[in-house]
Enzyme design. Structure first.
Site, mmCIF file in Angstrom:
data_model
loop_
_atom_site.group_PDB
_atom_site.id
_atom_site.type_symbol
_atom_site.label_atom_id
_atom_site.label_comp_id
_atom_site.label_asym_id
_atom_site.label_seq_id
_atom_site.Cartn_x
_atom_site.Cartn_y
_atom_site.Cartn_z
ATOM 1 N N SER A 240 75.767 30.998 53.430
ATOM 2 C CA SER A 240 75.543 29.691 52.812
ATOM 3 C C SER A 240 76.137 28.553 53.620
ATOM 4 O O SER A 240 75.603 27.441 53.622
ATOM 5 C CB SER A 240 76.122 29.682 51.393
ATOM 6 O OG SER A 240 77.520 29.945 51.433
ATOM 7 N N ASP B 116 81.203 41.793 74.788
ATOM 8 C CA ASP B 116 80.096 42.596 75.326
ATOM 9 C C ASP B 116 79.426 41.884 76.498
ATOM 10 O O ASP B 116 78.200 41.822 76.580
ATOM 11 C CB ASP B 116 79.080 42.891 74.221
ATOM 12 C CG ASP B 116 78.174 44.080 74.562
ATOM 13 O OD1 ASP B 116 78.551 44.875 75.451
ATOM 14 O OD2 ASP B 116 77.108 44.206 73.946
#
Length: 646
Positions: free
Chosen positions: A339, A475
């Site tokens: 939200s 990553d």
């Protein structure tokens, strides 16, 4: 009407011989008796390992190996779904399994080899280090540890092991979107026998050492040498082979119907009687075997204690959740999670994404689960996730930099509990495909490579220094660096990113060959792990080699072992020439510049994270690579005068 009993008996003697009629059934009875007897004995002796397999100091980790997997209906009858489950590409599964990647649909019970990277993972003081391939799985509605381990991963792991490696996860309070590490059992071969593969194989109820050995082209004794006598139903074993066997895939044609059986009226009554007797005996025998197995399970239940109770409770809990969660409730929950992002990003509908990708057609597939599609005239990249992307959205809304791929919006699919992230489309694909792709006629010049390295360094400097709290990507690798139409680099895929530094985690994720030693050993999360991975990317740019070769050796380890940039200036230049991508050597680029960038890479790969440079240092070094030299010493990256290439 009178019935002449003696005459009837005489006629039956002439037309029906009970012994001859029941002989085949007696043979069948003895077959079943010995089958179930041997099965029960084998089951009694086998003690499956359920919590994990300890690492051995003689084994070489990490290693590339394979898991034997069976396609199952209804969710795992296509390569894309199985590839998402194991976090590998369809092409990798297809090549290992002797099938075409174009064949999206599989048959039920079709055999596959799944490539996995096996590593040694420190769990806790009780279990020590366990050998497994860690797979990040996001819980869906109705999932439990037991259901996912058995039904989705096909007994390649166990719910007990999942509990061991996820000590903070409560099985009975799982919620959709929870990230759980599922440890796929595996082993690496001994360092003295690097030629062998150890394929992970879940034993079936009808398997014996002989049938398993025949399937893989090995010997029963070889299986016993690796696994001992623990080759029983529902256990996981490791099959030693010198190379990956060639799977014979099933034909698509339907099996012919069985031939009709013609029974003569005069023999039918005797056959029915004999069959009834035989079935009664077999049922009694089967009940005895089942009773014995239940008795064995009760004994094992005492040993396993809380595990058995948790399995029962979580299975019941999963059924309750599966029947109670409605699509609308799921949508409300997922939208509530994101939200705080609604005012910054556009919320797309599933109809828009479906139309843009032609129903997620393979023709729109870029890589993995990322599709390209046009919405309102704008070409976009649409990433399908098996979970809600709250954490990734929270991080992406903090960042805005030209060297980071821009997020345009997202979409929630309550029916499948999926989330789709919609990014800007980066035209020229990944850096990995440009360096390592076989179909690239155009090779990157040194000038372009240096520009790419500088772009990536600037992006990392931004997330490390200009976000609060700092963001660690976790990553960084060449496949997560994308190139736009002007060959400028952008960092993508913040799915593993974390806000905050110097944290400790037992949930080790990432790509082998890029993972820093301190993170792999102790779970230390800091910006210096991104610096290490960036050093590996620099080595790829300089050498043109993969971060991990086919034998499981890391590129950074090979460079460190060769002692690059040790000794005199002449020796340094000669060593760098040996490691350079051949196309760069033909280009007659500035050796001084290449040596300087190699120095930056080696400094990034220091085993001591405190001695690695910061991204501020690295950006400065790369921008001055033509006129400054940064010497590599035990203290990390230090400045000295320019180098003259000889």
């Amino acid at each position: 009407m009178q019935f002449n009993i003696p005459q009837y008996q005489t006629k039956m003697k002439l037309s029906y011989n009970p012994i001859a009629a029941t002989a085949p059934f007696l043979l069948l009875f003895f077959f079943f008796f010995f089958f179930f007897f041997n099965l029960s004995q084998h089951y009694a002796e086998a003690q499956p390992n359920t919590t994990g397999y300890p690492c051995n100091i003689n084994q070489t980790y990490p290693c590339q190996t394979y898991a034997y997997y069976t396609a199952t209906a209804p969710d795992f009858l296509d390569l894309a779904a199985i590839g998402d489950l194991f976090s590998v590409s369809r092409r990798m599964i297809a090549e290992a399994s002797n099938i075409s990647a174009a064949n999206a649909t599989l048959q039920a019970n079709q055999s596959l080899f799944i490539p996995i990277t096996c590593s040694c993972n420190n769990v806790n003081s009780t279990f020590g280090s366990i050998s497994y391939a860690p797979l990040d799985y996001t819980i869906l509605s109705g999932d439990t540890f037991y259901r996912v381990s058995t039904l989705k991963y096909g007994n390649l792991t166990s719910f007990e092991s999942v509990m061991v490696v996820n000590p903070n996860a409560v099985p009975t309070t799982l919620q959709p979107g929870d990230h759980i590490k599922f440890p796929i059992f595996c082993k690496c071969p001994n360092s003295t026998d690097r030629r062998n593969l150890l394929i992970t194989y879940p034993v079936q109820i009808s398997d014996t050492p002989a049938t398993i050995a025949a399937k893989f082209g090995t010997t029963p004794q070889a299986l016993i040498d690796v696994n001992g006598n623990n080759i029983g139903p529902n256990s996981t074993i490791f099959v030693p082979v010198s190379r990956l066997p060639n799977i014979t895939q099933p034909a698509n044609s339907a099996p012919a119907p069985p031939p009709a059986v013609i029974v003569r009226n005069r023999d039918r009554k005797g056959a029915v009687i004999a069959l009834a007797v035989l079935l009664g005996v077999c049922v009694a025998l089967l009940v005895g075997v089942i009773g014995f197995c239940v008795y064995r399970e009760k004994g094992r239940g005492k040993e396993r204690g809380e595990y058995a109770d948790v399995a029962r409770r979580e299975s019941e809990f999963g059924k309750i959740k599966e029947s109670s969660v409605k699509d609308k409730e799921m949508e409300v929950n997922l939208m509530a999670d994101v939200s705080d992002c609604l005012d910054k990003y556009k919320v797309y509908t599933m109809e828009q994404l479906w139309e843009a990708t032609d129903g997620f057609n393979d023709n729109c597939l870029i890589q993995g689960s990322v599709y390209k599609g046009s919405i309102a005239g704008d070409m976009l990249a649409i990433k399908k996730l098996k979970w809600n992307a709250r954490e990734e959205l929270k991080i992406l809304q903090k960042v805005n930099h030209g060297s980071l791929v821009k997020l345009e919006g997202f979409c929630i699919d309550p029916k499948e509990a999926n989330c789709y992230l919609v990014y800007e489309y980066v035209e020229n694909g990944s850096l990995h495909s440009w360096i390592h792709g076989d179909d690239r006629n155009d090779k990157l010049s040194w000038k372009t490579r240096l520009s790419i390295a500088t772009d990536v360094a600037n992006g990392l400097q931004y997330i490390h220094e200009h976000t609060r709290p700092r963001v660690v990507h976790k990553d960084i690798k060449s496949s997560n660096i994308l190139l736009d139409a002007a060959m400028r680099a952008k960092i993508a895929n913040f799915g593993l990113a974390k806000s905050g530094c110097n944290a400790i985690t037992m949930h080790i994720v990432g790509t082998q060959g890029y993972i820093s030693p301190e993170y792999l050993a102790d779970g230390v999360v800091s910006t210096k792990m991104d610096v290490f991975a960036f050093g590996v990317v620099l080595l790829e740019l300089i050498t043109g080699q993969e971060a991990m070769d086919g034998e499981g050796r890391a590129l950074w380890g090979k460079v460190a072992g060769a002692g690059v940039l040790k000794g005199s200036e002449e020796r340094k230049a000669a060593q760098v020439r040996e490691w350079m991508d051949p196309c760069l050597a033909r280009e007659s680029c500035s050796m001084e510049s290449v040596i300087n960038v190699m120095a930056v890479a080696v400094a990034c790969l220091n085993n001591d994270p405190s001695k690695r440079p910061t991204m501020v240092d690295i950006v400065y070094a790369l921008s001055k690579s033509n006129d400054l030299f940064f010497d590599v010493s035990d203290d990390g990256l230090s400045s000295s005068g320019p180098v003259t290439a000889r």
